[in-house]
Enzyme design. Structure first.
Site, mmCIF file in Angstrom:
data_model
loop_
_atom_site.group_PDB
_atom_site.id
_atom_site.type_symbol
_atom_site.label_atom_id
_atom_site.label_comp_id
_atom_site.label_asym_id
_atom_site.label_seq_id
_atom_site.Cartn_x
_atom_site.Cartn_y
_atom_site.Cartn_z
ATOM 1 N N ASP A 73 0.850 -1.182 0.000
ATOM 2 C CA ASP A 73 0.000 0.000 0.000
ATOM 3 C C ASP A 73 0.890 1.237 0.000
ATOM 4 O OD1 ASP A 73 0.948 -0.149 2.648
ATOM 5 O OD2 ASP A 73 -0.880 -1.216 3.245
ATOM 6 N N ASP A 75 1.526 4.964 1.606
ATOM 7 C CA ASP A 75 1.209 5.928 2.662
ATOM 8 C C ASP A 75 1.781 7.280 2.264
ATOM 9 O OD1 ASP A 75 0.121 3.836 4.100
ATOM 10 O OD2 ASP A 75 1.982 3.434 5.183
ATOM 11 N N ASP A 150 11.442 3.694 12.117
ATOM 12 C CA ASP A 150 12.273 2.628 12.671
ATOM 13 C C ASP A 150 13.594 2.400 11.935
ATOM 14 O OD1 ASP A 150 10.778 1.635 10.568
ATOM 15 O OD2 ASP A 150 9.858 -0.008 11.693
HETATM 16 P P1 ATP Z 1 5.005 -3.556 5.285
HETATM 17 O O1 ATP Z 1 5.503 -3.725 3.901
HETATM 18 O O2 ATP Z 1 5.015 -4.810 6.064
HETATM 19 O O3 ATP Z 1 3.715 -2.792 5.397
HETATM 20 P P2 ATP Z 1 6.063 -1.133 6.371
HETATM 21 O O4 ATP Z 1 7.473 -0.689 6.625
HETATM 22 O O5 ATP Z 1 5.272 -0.359 5.387
HETATM 23 O O6 ATP Z 1 6.121 -2.657 5.995
HETATM 24 P P3 ATP Z 1 4.012 -0.420 8.259
HETATM 25 O O7 ATP Z 1 3.625 -1.113 9.517
HETATM 26 O O8 ATP Z 1 3.040 -0.286 7.171
HETATM 27 O O9 ATP Z 1 5.324 -1.175 7.751
HETATM 28 O O10 ATP Z 1 4.566 1.005 8.709
HETATM 29 C C1 ATP Z 1 4.717 2.101 7.832
HETATM 30 C C2 ATP Z 1 5.916 2.939 8.233
HETATM 31 O O11 ATP Z 1 5.755 3.450 9.556
HETATM 32 C C3 ATP Z 1 7.234 2.184 8.279
HETATM 33 O O12 ATP Z 1 7.839 2.112 7.018
HETATM 34 C C4 ATP Z 1 8.034 2.988 9.272
HETATM 35 O O13 ATP Z 1 8.591 4.131 8.651
HETATM 36 C C5 ATP Z 1 6.996 3.457 10.259
HETATM 37 N N1 ATP Z 1 6.858 2.537 11.413
HETATM 38 C C6 ATP Z 1 6.052 1.463 11.529
HETATM 39 N N2 ATP Z 1 6.179 0.856 12.720
HETATM 40 C C7 ATP Z 1 7.081 1.566 13.401
HETATM 41 C C8 ATP Z 1 7.644 1.469 14.713
HETATM 42 N N3 ATP Z 1 7.298 0.482 15.525
HETATM 43 N N4 ATP Z 1 8.563 2.397 15.065
HETATM 44 C C9 ATP Z 1 8.912 3.396 14.243
HETATM 45 N N5 ATP Z 1 8.429 3.541 13.010
HETATM 46 C C10 ATP Z 1 7.536 2.656 12.574
HETATM 47 MG MG MG Z 2 3.097 -0.620 4.971
#
Ligand code: ATP
Ligand code: MG
Length: 448
Positions: A73, A75, A150
């Site tokens: 997705d 963001d 993160d």
């Molecule tokens: P995925 O492909 O699994 O969705 P993602 O990195 O996009 O991986 P999300 O949970 O959708 O994971 O989170 C979106 C963004 O928010 C991450 O890329 C990161 O920048 C931030 N983020 C998510 N969780 C945390 C956390 N626990 N601490 C700090 N930043 C976070």
């Molecule tokens: Mg994501």
């Protein structure tokens, strides 16, 4: 203006500094085309920028595009407040109580838009005794928004209008070097939010990225902190891991890092049940494949698989103690669910489906009269049949039973009539399966 001048002086492909501490990486270097951005995310960044706001695609989507993967997705992060975002897009709504985000809807697509936030400094933030942040972030600027994320690879901002990437933490170089590196002091960041340890394992397994040495180092010593994370959040993370399409790799990685013990009760169930290991591994492999094929997967199916051998064991014990088969199965299901509740925090909403999947299993052995036709007509047939096939594949039961059902489903009426076994032949049916106790159940089970 200055950026343009610098570009002219240093040539088009040079990286330049933005007014804050970001390095700006031009399209010529990173090659991420705006065509890769979803329609909705594009509309959101264009719409906000037209109103004078900053707006970027952020996080996992930019990372995935750089790794040549299809993002799950998109963001968007912006300096507009939730109310300002709402005003720009008619079809949008504010969600979340603690930190408010905006969902902007375009047909099937929902774009999550968040206002730049900053981490609250440790001195003023409320933390628990282990350093875990209890308060959420507050509004901040773009640079602060990068710092609260993160991993460096997750902290890149992509502007679809200029096709530039803003990089505050050398995330671009890390992605190119295939390294997953936490931003800041690893120990502090894990203490703030222990779930980041799980994210490190999940993302590195899913993306095939190497965990940076310093990022990996404190995990072994801090893993106990996961016990302080609220159960519901832990459950969500576990679900993400199991449904990542890379569950087997994630688990392999956890084992490699010696994190598979005591880190998560659900993992112990997965990895340490002697009877069901093959069955559980096959279920995970099957789920991974379904996700990669974009087929629907249900968490209830996976949990039912994870606990199946516990159900069998409890069922057998009860039967051996003299309980009738049907009653024994029913109590075994409830007992296992109850026992796991405290340990695994599987929410009750999955119970009904899990129990249906389990209790339909003995009915596959009833192959006489109208029973198979009735079973076929049940809404849960498909899931229960998939479950049956896994049992066959794992060697728990004879594969002949699975093959029979595979054929029976699509057979013509004539062929079905041939396939059906004489209704009153329990002895013959009993010999067909490896498990005599399972076939005792079939004769006694209610038909519908
Ligand atoms: P995925 O492909 O699994 O969705 P993602 O990195 O996009 O991986 P999300 O949970 O959708 O994971 O989170 C979106 C963004 O928010 C991450 O890329 C990161 O920048 C931030 N983020 C998510 N969780 C945390 C956390 N626990 N601490 C700090 N930043 C976070
Ligand atoms: Mg994501």
């Amino acid at each position: 203006m200055i950026k343009k001048l610098l570009k002219r002086v240093f040539g088009k492909s040079a990286k330049v500094k933005s007014p804050d501490s970001a390095t700006v990486i031009p399209f010529e270097v990173h090659k991420v085309d705006r065509e890769g951005i979803s329609y909705g995310a594009r509309r959101v960044t264009d719409g906000l920028q037209a109103e004078g706001f900053k707006a970027f695609v952020v996080g996992g989507a930019v990372r995935d595009l750089l790794l040549d993967r299809q993002p799950k997705d998109f963001d968007v992060a912006t300096d507009a407040t939730p109310e300002e975002i709402r005003r720009v897009f008619r079809r949008s709504r504010i969600i979340g109580r603690r930190f408010r985000l905006v969902h902007v809807m375009f047909g099937d697509e929902t774009v999550e838009v968040s206002t730049f936030r900053r981490m609250i400094e440790a001195e003023v933030a409320q933390t628990d005794e282990h350093g875990r942040l209890l308060r959420d972030n507050e509004f901040g600027d773009q640079e602060q928004d990068a710092a609260r994320r993160d991993f460096t690879a997750n902290a890149l901002f992509y502007d679809p209008a200029t096709q530039e990437i803003f990089d505050y933490h050398k995330g671009y170089a890390d992605i190119r070097a295939n390294t997953l590196r936490i931003i800041g002091d690893p120990e502090v960041r894990y203490r703030e939010d222990p779930v980041r340890m799980l994210r490190a394992v999940r993302l590195s397994a899913k993306l095939g990225m190497q965990l940076d040495v310093a990022t990996a180092a404190p995990i072994a010593q801090l893993k106990e902190l996961l016990a302080n994370v609220p159960e519901a959040r832990m459950f969500d993370e576990m679900l993400k891991l199991l449904l990542s399409g890379h569950a087997l790799e994630c688990i392999k990685k956890l084992r490699e890092m010696d994190l598979h013990h005591g880190m998560l009760p659900m993992l112990d169930v997965i990895l340490e049940q002697p009877l069901g290991e093959r069955f559980v591994m096959l279920s995970l492999q099957n789920t991974d494949q379904r996700i990669r094929d974009e087929k629907p997967t249900s968490p209830a199916f996976l949990f039912a698989a994870l606990l199946w051998h516990e159900v069998i064991a409890t069922w057998k014990t009860r039967e051996a103690a003299g309980e009738r088969a049907v009653a024994a199965l029913n109590t075994a299901m409830d007992e296992v669910l109850e026992r796991q509740r405290a340990q695994l925090a599987i929410p009750r909403r999955y119970d009904t489906v899990m129990k249906e999947l389990w209790s339909l299993q003995p009915r596959f052995e009833q192959r006489g009269g109208q029973r198979p036709i009735r079973l076929l007509a049940l809404p849960r047939f498909r899931g229960a049949y998939d479950f049956l096939l896994l049992r066959c594949q794992s060697g728990e039961i004879d594969s002949e039973l699975g093959e029979w059902w595979t054929e029976f489903q699509v057979a013509t009426e004539e062929r079905r009539a041939e396939m059906l076994q004489p209704d009153a032949a329990p002895k013959k049916r009993r010999r067909r399966t490896k498990k005599p106790d399972t076939s005792t159940v079939q004769a006694e089970l209610p038909i519908d």
